[in-house]
Design a protein around this motif. Structure first.
Motif, PDB file in Angstrom:
ATOM      1  N   ASP A 115     -15.357 -25.559  35.168  1.00 28.34           N
ATOM      2  CA  ASP A 115     -15.289 -24.303  34.426  1.00 28.34           C
ATOM      3  C   ASP A 115     -15.021 -23.180  35.432  1.00 28.34           C
ATOM      4  O   ASP A 115     -15.917 -22.621  36.043  1.00 28.34           O
ATOM      5  CB  ASP A 115     -16.615 -24.086  33.688  1.00 28.34           C
ATOM      6  CG  ASP A 115     -16.507 -22.966  32.679  1.00 28.34           C
ATOM      7  OD1 ASP A 115     -15.694 -22.051  32.888  1.00 28.34           O
ATOM      8  OD2 ASP A 115     -17.246 -23.013  31.686  1.00 28.34           O
ATOM      9  N   LYS A 159     -13.915 -20.132  35.190  1.00 27.74           N
ATOM     10  CA  LYS A 159     -14.398 -18.789  34.906  1.00 27.74           C
ATOM     11  C   LYS A 159     -15.861 -18.634  35.312  1.00 27.74           C
ATOM     12  O   LYS A 159     -16.260 -17.607  35.868  1.00 27.74           O
ATOM     13  CB  LYS A 159     -14.245 -18.494  33.417  1.00 27.74           C
ATOM     14  CG  LYS A 159     -14.503 -17.061  33.084  1.00 27.74           C
ATOM     15  CD  LYS A 159     -14.156 -16.791  31.650  1.00 27.74           C
ATOM     16  CE  LYS A 159     -14.113 -15.314  31.368  1.00 27.74           C
ATOM     17  NZ  LYS A 159     -13.800 -15.095  29.949  1.00 27.74           N
ATOM     18  N   LYS A 160     -16.631 -19.687  35.038  1.00 33.36           N
ATOM     19  CA  LYS A 160     -18.052 -19.655  35.389  1.00 33.36           C
ATOM     20  C   LYS A 160     -18.217 -19.521  36.907  1.00 33.36           C
ATOM     21  O   LYS A 160     -19.026 -18.734  37.395  1.00 33.36           O
ATOM     22  CB  LYS A 160     -18.704 -20.955  34.891  1.00 33.36           C
ATOM     23  CG  LYS A 160     -20.187 -20.899  34.713  1.00 33.36           C
ATOM     24  CD  LYS A 160     -20.647 -22.163  33.983  1.00 33.36           C
ATOM     25  CE  LYS A 160     -21.981 -22.622  34.511  1.00 33.36           C
ATOM     26  NZ  LYS A 160     -22.311 -23.974  34.020  1.00 33.36           N
ATOM     27  N   CYS A 187     -11.444  -7.875  29.426  1.00 32.60           N
ATOM     28  CA  CYS A 187     -11.880  -8.452  30.699  1.00 32.60           C
ATOM     29  C   CYS A 187     -12.868  -7.592  31.491  1.00 32.60           C
ATOM     30  O   CYS A 187     -13.784  -8.142  32.108  1.00 32.60           O
ATOM     31  CB  CYS A 187     -10.677  -8.781  31.568  1.00 32.60           C
ATOM     32  SG  CYS A 187      -9.404  -9.677  30.667  1.00 32.60           S
ATOM     33  N   GLU A 240     -16.622  -8.371  31.450  1.00 28.00           N
ATOM     34  CA  GLU A 240     -17.167  -9.610  32.011  1.00 28.00           C
ATOM     35  C   GLU A 240     -17.618  -9.443  33.457  1.00 28.00           C
ATOM     36  O   GLU A 240     -18.354 -10.270  33.975  1.00 28.00           O
ATOM     37  CB  GLU A 240     -16.088 -10.702  32.006  1.00 28.00           C
ATOM     38  CG  GLU A 240     -15.461 -10.939  30.651  1.00 28.00           C
ATOM     39  CD  GLU A 240     -15.863 -12.286  30.074  1.00 28.00           C
ATOM     40  OE1 GLU A 240     -16.911 -12.815  30.502  1.00 28.00           O
ATOM     41  OE2 GLU A 240     -15.128 -12.779  29.209  1.00 28.00           O
ATOM     42  N   ILE A 250      -6.249 -22.795  29.732  1.00 25.85           N
ATOM     43  CA  ILE A 250      -7.065 -21.612  29.481  1.00 25.85           C
ATOM     44  C   ILE A 250      -8.366 -21.995  28.797  1.00 25.85           C
ATOM     45  O   ILE A 250      -9.439 -21.547  29.195  1.00 25.85           O
ATOM     46  CB  ILE A 250      -6.263 -20.568  28.668  1.00 25.85           C
ATOM     47  CG1 ILE A 250      -5.219 -19.916  29.600  1.00 25.85           C
ATOM     48  CG2 ILE A 250      -7.176 -19.516  28.069  1.00 25.85           C
ATOM     49  CD1 ILE A 250      -4.345 -18.884  28.943  1.00 25.85           C
ATOM     50  N   ALA A 251      -8.305 -22.866  27.813  1.00 26.54           N
ATOM     51  CA  ALA A 251      -9.524 -23.126  27.044  1.00 26.54           C
ATOM     52  C   ALA A 251      -9.814 -24.607  26.800  1.00 26.54           C
ATOM     53  O   ALA A 251     -10.951 -25.045  26.925  1.00 26.54           O
ATOM     54  CB  ALA A 251      -9.460 -22.402  25.700  1.00 26.54           C
ATOM     55  N   SER A 252      -8.808 -25.399  26.500  1.00 28.93           N
ATOM     56  CA  SER A 252      -9.090 -26.754  26.017  1.00 28.93           C
ATOM     57  C   SER A 252      -9.027 -27.792  27.130  1.00 28.93           C
ATOM     58  O   SER A 252      -8.697 -27.513  28.265  1.00 28.93           O
ATOM     59  CB  SER A 252      -8.085 -27.140  24.936  1.00 28.93           C
ATOM     60  OG  SER A 252      -6.879 -27.589  25.528  1.00 28.93           O
ATOM     61  N   ARG A 298     -10.662 -25.452  33.570  1.00 29.85           N
ATOM     62  CA  ARG A 298     -10.634 -24.563  32.404  1.00 29.85           C
ATOM     63  C   ARG A 298     -10.752 -23.134  32.918  1.00 29.85           C
ATOM     64  O   ARG A 298     -11.789 -22.736  33.439  1.00 29.85           O
ATOM     65  CB  ARG A 298     -11.773 -24.906  31.455  1.00 29.85           C
ATOM     66  CG  ARG A 298     -11.660 -24.149  30.150  1.00 29.85           C
ATOM     67  CD  ARG A 298     -12.564 -24.734  29.091  1.00 29.85           C
ATOM     68  NE  ARG A 298     -13.933 -24.764  29.567  1.00 29.85           N
ATOM     69  CZ  ARG A 298     -14.930 -25.425  28.985  1.00 29.85           C
ATOM     70  NH1 ARG A 298     -14.701 -26.147  27.921  1.00 29.85           N
ATOM     71  NH2 ARG A 298     -16.141 -25.377  29.465  1.00 29.85           N
ATOM     72  N   THR A 299      -9.655 -22.371  32.814  1.00 28.91           N
ATOM     73  CA  THR A 299      -9.620 -21.063  33.487  1.00 28.91           C
ATOM     74  C   THR A 299     -10.339 -19.976  32.694  1.00 28.91           C
ATOM     75  O   THR A 299     -10.577 -18.896  33.234  1.00 28.91           O
ATOM     76  CB  THR A 299      -8.175 -20.597  33.763  1.00 28.91           C
ATOM     77  OG1 THR A 299      -7.558 -20.288  32.520  1.00 28.91           O
ATOM     78  CG2 THR A 299      -7.374 -21.652  34.512  1.00 28.91           C
ATOM     79  N   GLY A 300     -10.644 -20.222  31.424  1.00 28.45           N
ATOM     80  CA  GLY A 300     -11.376 -19.222  30.638  1.00 28.45           C
ATOM     81  C   GLY A 300     -10.608 -17.916  30.477  1.00 28.45           C
ATOM     82  O   GLY A 300     -11.194 -16.846  30.506  1.00 28.45           O
ATOM     83  N   GLY A 301      -9.297 -18.002  30.344  1.00 33.77           N
ATOM     84  CA  GLY A 301      -8.507 -16.804  30.106  1.00 33.77           C
ATOM     85  C   GLY A 301      -7.578 -16.445  31.248  1.00 33.77           C
ATOM     86  O   GLY A 301      -6.632 -15.697  31.065  1.00 33.77           O
TER      87      GLY A 301
END
Lengths: 230, 230
Positions: free
Chosen positions: A8, A10-11, A127, A130, B70-72, B90-93
């Motif tokens: 993940d 983004k995390k 954005c 966040e 991005i998400a899946s 998963r880049t989260g955007g």
């Protein structure tokens, strides 16, 4: 079926950002500087509010501005013309500021000689919400022509902000079809502690409540009424 | 007029990225792994091309895939179902992969047991072109329905890619109004060394030229014909 792992990103990025934000926060605390992170859509009135705030507070406080912008430096030029040192962060397409960028900007400022740093974030309701920058308080602007449905569409920013400036109040009752009661109920359901300020940067209406809040926050951050206004 | 400073955030970010990409490149070199960075718009056929490449090359080479999304995680699931280990980023955007994300993914892979790593970048013709991942070669797909004007609109990606796969050739002469002569002239003016492959992942047309190129590149990266196909 072979093995599949999920990272993940983004995390991980937000976790790195959090660590850097904590460093910024400590740097500001040591220098007794209050930093506010101002977020809004393009055109909501961020630069106008900053220029007004400079005019009202620059006799009492030593102010610096960090201007985030995708491409141009026009806002920083306006701020510098108003007599306040400005650092322009040109993001080159990035849609938000992060704590690393703010760290770069803070290194360019003489923090020991400042009381207040205003960050103008990149114009975007998504954005910027966040990313913790290490600021003392988050503030956002929603302008009347943007519509009363924005808290439904962009709940995160309305949830995390400490102050909400409702700008362009002079549009209310005119062309704008804005249901203030519904809007305030939406805000209330997302954020019970937010301070709201109804203002018009054009007419000057309500702006003293915003600058009053900011004065109190700066003073409490500095642990006392600042020497310059004693 | 107070002082104003300008920080070019993008330049700083790209410079950090370059350093991290060099580390990835060294890690791959030590493990004799060839990495290709596959870029394209959404729907151009990245996952189809990867699945075809796996089928054609998995007897000769040990393959791993890094899936940016991005998400899946659906693409990584397809790849893992084809018997190849996959890491999903998963880049989260976020609109592109960068060298730090690839470094995270490479840490999850047993590089000593791989010959080829295929990176499926996030579907986007803009940002991925700016970020060196530490790959040996960049490849991109342009599919016929996207139109022959794309090199004019997104010149950077067409300029930096080592290989250009023109996919969905089965659309040519049908519905698609695609001027191949004009398109190839635009490519030539941007990039004199690019290898082009006209293929259809649907009919299988032309795909052997792509896998042949990839075999040669992997072999030359490994310094010899790989043991597994001697």
């Amino acid at each position: 079926m072979a093995e599949m792992r999920l990272i993940d990103v983004k995390k991980e990025i937000l976790s790195d950002n959090q660590a850097r934000a904590a460093e910024n926060r400590e740097l500001l605390r040591r220098n007794r500087v209050f930093m506010v992170n101002l977020m809004a859509s393009p055109g909501a009135g961020k630069t106008s509010l900053i220029l007004h705030t400079i005019r009202e507070l620059q006799e009492a406080f030593r102010i610096g501005v960090i201007e985030g912008d995708i491409a141009s430096a026009v806002d920083a030029e306006k701020v510098a013309a108003a007599g306040v040192p400005a650092v322009q962060l040109r993001t080159g397409g990035f849609c938000h500021l992060d704590a690393t960028m703010i760290s770069m900007a803070l290194q360019e400022m003489e923090l020991a000689k400042l009381d207040l740093v205003i960050v103008e974030n990149v114009g975007n309701l998504v954005c910027p919400a966040e990313f913790d920058l290490g600021e003392n308080k988050k503030a956002m602007i929603l302008s009347i022509p943007e519509g009363d449905d924005k808290p439904l569409k962009y709940p995160l920013m309305f949830s995390v902000t400490d102050a909400l400036v409702i700008n362009k109040m002079d549009y209310l009752g005119g062309e704008a079809d804005f249901d203030m009661t519904a809007f305030m109920a939406r805000i209330q359901s997302l954020n019970q502690t937010v301070r709201t300020f109804k203002v018009s940067c054009k007419t000057g209406e309500g702006l003293e409540s915003w600058t009053h809040w900011l004065r109190d926050e700066i003073a409490s951050c500095r642990g006392a009424v600042p020497e310059t206004i004693q």
